[in-house]
Design an enzyme around this catalytic site. Structure first.
Site, PDB file in Angstrom:
ATOM      1  N   CYS A  91       1.313  -6.961   4.058  1.00 51.68           N
ATOM      2  CA  CYS A  91       0.359  -6.553   3.018  1.00 51.68           C
ATOM      3  C   CYS A  91       0.464  -7.396   1.757  1.00 51.68           C
ATOM      4  O   CYS A  91      -0.485  -7.466   0.981  1.00 51.68           O
ATOM      5  CB  CYS A  91       0.553  -5.090   2.663  1.00 51.68           C
ATOM      6  SG  CYS A  91       0.166  -3.952   4.003  1.00 51.68           S
ATOM      7  N   GLN A 152       4.015   2.508   9.822  1.00 56.36           N
ATOM      8  CA  GLN A 152       3.991   2.703   8.372  1.00 56.36           C
ATOM      9  C   GLN A 152       3.626   4.134   7.984  1.00 56.36           C
ATOM     10  O   GLN A 152       4.139   4.653   6.985  1.00 56.36           O
ATOM     11  CB  GLN A 152       3.007   1.720   7.728  1.00 56.36           C
ATOM     12  CG  GLN A 152       3.515   0.300   7.690  1.00 56.36           C
ATOM     13  CD  GLN A 152       2.652  -0.589   6.804  1.00 56.36           C
ATOM     14  OE1 GLN A 152       2.240  -0.208   5.705  1.00 56.36           O
ATOM     15  NE2 GLN A 152       2.375  -1.787   7.276  1.00 56.36           N
ATOM     16  N   SER A 210     -15.360  13.133  -4.742  1.00 53.50           N
ATOM     17  CA  SER A 210     -14.309  13.788  -3.967  1.00 53.50           C
ATOM     18  C   SER A 210     -13.675  14.904  -4.784  1.00 53.50           C
ATOM     19  O   SER A 210     -13.565  14.819  -6.007  1.00 53.50           O
ATOM     20  CB  SER A 210     -13.246  12.763  -3.559  1.00 53.50           C
ATOM     21  OG  SER A 210     -12.351  13.310  -2.630  1.00 53.50           O
ATOM     22  N   SER A 244      -4.562   4.572   1.837  1.00 51.88           N
ATOM     23  CA  SER A 244      -5.624   3.569   1.712  1.00 51.88           C
ATOM     24  C   SER A 244      -6.448   3.516   2.989  1.00 51.88           C
ATOM     25  O   SER A 244      -5.926   3.741   4.088  1.00 51.88           O
ATOM     26  CB  SER A 244      -5.020   2.191   1.422  1.00 51.88           C
ATOM     27  OG  SER A 244      -4.137   1.807   2.467  1.00 51.88           O
ATOM     28  N   HIS A 345      -8.093  -1.562   0.933  1.00 52.68           N
ATOM     29  CA  HIS A 345      -6.903  -2.374   1.199  1.00 52.68           C
ATOM     30  C   HIS A 345      -7.171  -3.345   2.349  1.00 52.68           C
ATOM     31  O   HIS A 345      -6.686  -3.147   3.461  1.00 52.68           O
ATOM     32  CB  HIS A 345      -5.736  -1.436   1.519  1.00 52.68           C
ATOM     33  CG  HIS A 345      -4.420  -2.108   1.726  1.00 52.68           C
ATOM     34  ND1 HIS A 345      -4.156  -3.415   1.358  1.00 52.68           N
ATOM     35  CD2 HIS A 345      -3.263  -1.639   2.285  1.00 52.68           C
ATOM     36  CE1 HIS A 345      -2.905  -3.708   1.673  1.00 52.68           C
ATOM     37  NE2 HIS A 345      -2.340  -2.661   2.236  1.00 52.68           N
ATOM     38  N   CYS A 375       4.367  -3.010  -1.558  1.00 43.83           N
ATOM     39  CA  CYS A 375       5.196  -2.740  -0.391  1.00 43.83           C
ATOM     40  C   CYS A 375       4.611  -3.471   0.815  1.00 43.83           C
ATOM     41  O   CYS A 375       3.408  -3.719   0.875  1.00 43.83           O
ATOM     42  CB  CYS A 375       5.275  -1.244  -0.117  1.00 43.83           C
ATOM     43  SG  CYS A 375       3.688  -0.451   0.246  1.00 43.83           S
TER      44      CYS A 375
END
Length: 389
Positions: A91, A152, A210, A244, A345, A375
Site C-alpha cells: 500500500c 489484512q 451516511s 477503505s 484507496h 501501513c
C-alpha cells in the site's frame, strides 16, 4: 547542501474499483498517463528535463504488468529518453516512490524526478498476481510462522481487539472521514489537486449522507469460523463501512531541488524534510505506523507537537485509532480533508495521493510541518515529514 522540494502534485478523481465504477473503462496505463501529462502541463516543465519517473503499483500483473510506469510516461508524451521504473512496497508503493525520488535529488543523482502511482482495482482485482493454489510466501515463512499469517482484514480485527477499539468508535471515525471529505469538496479544497478525467470530476465513494444507523447495520466484512476459533478475542467489528473501499485512481508529484526550481521558475509547495521506513509484526501487520512515526520524528529532531497536519492512511479505522492511541496525536489534525475510508484507496496510487492532498492542505492552512505515514502488508510502514517553504 541540496534539498528536495515538491513543486507540483496532482491526482485523478478516485473511482469505485468495480466493473461499474466511474473509471473502470480507463486502462491503468492511461490513468497514470493522465496524471503525468497534467503534472507537466500545470508545472510548465519540459518533460525532456525529467531524470526519472518512479511509480508504485501493487498488483503488477495483466494490464498493470511490464513496468506500467514506463508505458504511462510514453503514453503521456514524454520523450523516449525519459526512463521509468515501477516499485512495490504494497500500500505504500508510491510513498516509497516519493522517498526514492527525494533521496535521488538529495544525493545529486537527479535534478528533476516524478514520483507517482496507479491502481485499477476494477480491471486488475486485488490478489490477481497470486494465482489460485500458489504460495507467495515459501517454506521458510511457514517454518518461522507455523500457525500461519493472516489477511489484512483479520489483522485489522486483531488490532481492534488489542487496543480495545470498539465498533461504535470505528464507525464514528468513518463518518467523520466522509463528512470531512464532503466538506473539502464543497469548499473547493480539492480543486487544485484533482485532474478531472473523461467527465469524472469528483471522488466516487464519498458518502456525505451516511449515518450512524446505516453503518451500525453493516455486517462483519471478514468473519471466518477458522479465524474465530484461533483468535477468540476478535469481536468482528470491521465492516465495509469502517474500512477503505477498493478503487481506481492515479496520482503524481514533481520533485526537484530549490536551486533547480528557482532556475526553472517553479514554486515549491513543500520541502521533503525527513524519511523513515520500518518493519513490524507481520501478524498484526498494520501497526508499523507507530514505530515509523517515532522513527521519522527522531530523524527530523521534531516532536509530535511540532506537527501541524497528519496524513495516516485509513486502510481501516482501527489502524488510525490505534496509531492515535499510541502516539497521542490530536485527531483534529489528522486527515483534515478526509481519508481513504471516504476518498478511496487505489493501492499503488495512495501514497502520492496522500502526499498530494497533504501539500495542498499545508498551503491552504498555513501549516509548517506535516507528517505522512502508511501501513503496508507484511508488517511494513513508511513515514515522512514535510516542511512548508
Amino acid at each position: 547542501m541540496r534539498d528536495a522540494v515538491i513543486v507540483e502534485a496532482v491526482r485523478t478523481p478516485i473511482g469505485k474499483g468495480k466493473p461499474n465504477g466511474a473509471l473502470a473503462h480507463v486502462h491503468p496505463v492511461e490513468l497514470l498517463a493522465h496524471t503525468l501529462r497534467t503534472l507537466v502541463e500545470r508545472s510548465g516543465v519540459d518533460p525532456a528535463l525529467i531524470d526519472d519517473v518512479i511509480g508504485g503499483t501493487v498488483d503488477q500483473v495483466g494490464e498493470q504488468a511490464m513496468n506500467t510506469t514506463r508505458y504511462a510516461a510514453l503514453s503521456a508524451g514524454f520523450p523516449e529518453s525519459v526512463p521509468a521504473t515501477t516499485v512495490d512496497r504494497q500500500c505504500g508503493s508510491s510513498q516509497q516512490a516519493v522517498h526514492f525520488a527525494a533521496q535521488g535529488v538529495l544525493s545529486g543523482a537527479y535534478d528533476l524526478v516524478v514520483a507517482c502511482g496507479v491502481e485499477s482495482m476494477s480491471r486488475v482485482p486485488m490478489w490477481s498476481n497470486v494465482p489460485e493454489g500458489k504460495d507467495p510466501f515459501g517454506p521458510g515463512i511457514a517454518e518461522r510462522y507455523p500457525e500461519g499469517l493472516v489477511p489484512q482484514g483479520i489483522s485489522a480485527e486483531l488490532i481492534s481487539a488489542k487496543f480495545s477499539i470498539g465498533r461504535e468508535q470505528m464507525d464514528d471515525f468513518a463518518l467523520s472521514s466522509h463528512r470531512k471529505a464532503a466538506a473539502a469538496w464543497d469548499g473547493g479544497l480539492f480543486d487544485a489537486e484533482v485532474a478531472p478525467l473523461e467527465g469524472v470530476t469528483r471522488d466516487e465513494c464519498v458518502r456525505p449522507g451516511s449515518t450512524t444507523e446505516t453503518l451500525a447495520g453493516l455486517r462483519s466484512a471478514y468473519y471466518d469460523p477458522g479465524f474465530a476459533e484461533r483468535f477468540p478475542q476478535i469481536e468482528w467489528n470491521v465492516t465495509a463501512g469502517n474500512a477503505s473501499p477498493i478503487n481506481d485512481g492515479a496520482s503524481a508529484v514533481l520533485i526537484t531541488s530549490s536551486e533547480t526550481a528557482a532556475r526553472l521558475g517553479l514554486r515549491p509547495l513543500a520541502r521533503l524534510h525527513s524519511f523513515a521506513v520500518t518493519g513490524s509484526d507481520p501478524l498484526l501487520m498494520l501497526t508499523g505506523v507507530v514505530p515509523a512515526t517515532e522513527k521519522v520524528l527522531r530523524r527530523a529532531s521534531l516532536t509530535l507537537d511540532d506537527i501541524d497536519l497528519f496524513e495516516v492512511n485509513e486502510a481501516f479505522a482501527s489502524v488510525v485509532l490505534a496509531w492515535q492511541q499510541e502516539t497521542g496525536a490530536d485527531l483534529e489534525r489528522v486527515n483534515v480533508h478526509g481519508g481513504a475510508i471516504a476518498l478511496g484507496h487505489p493501492l499503488g496510487a495512495s501514497g502520492t495521493r496522500l502526499t498530494t492532498t497533504l501539500v495542498h492542505a499545508m498551503r491552504e492552512r498555513g501549516a509548517r510541518y506535516a507528517l505522512q505515514t502508511m501501513c503496508e502488508a507484511g508488517g511494513l510502514a513508511n513515514a515522512m515529514v514535510l516542511e512548508r517553504v
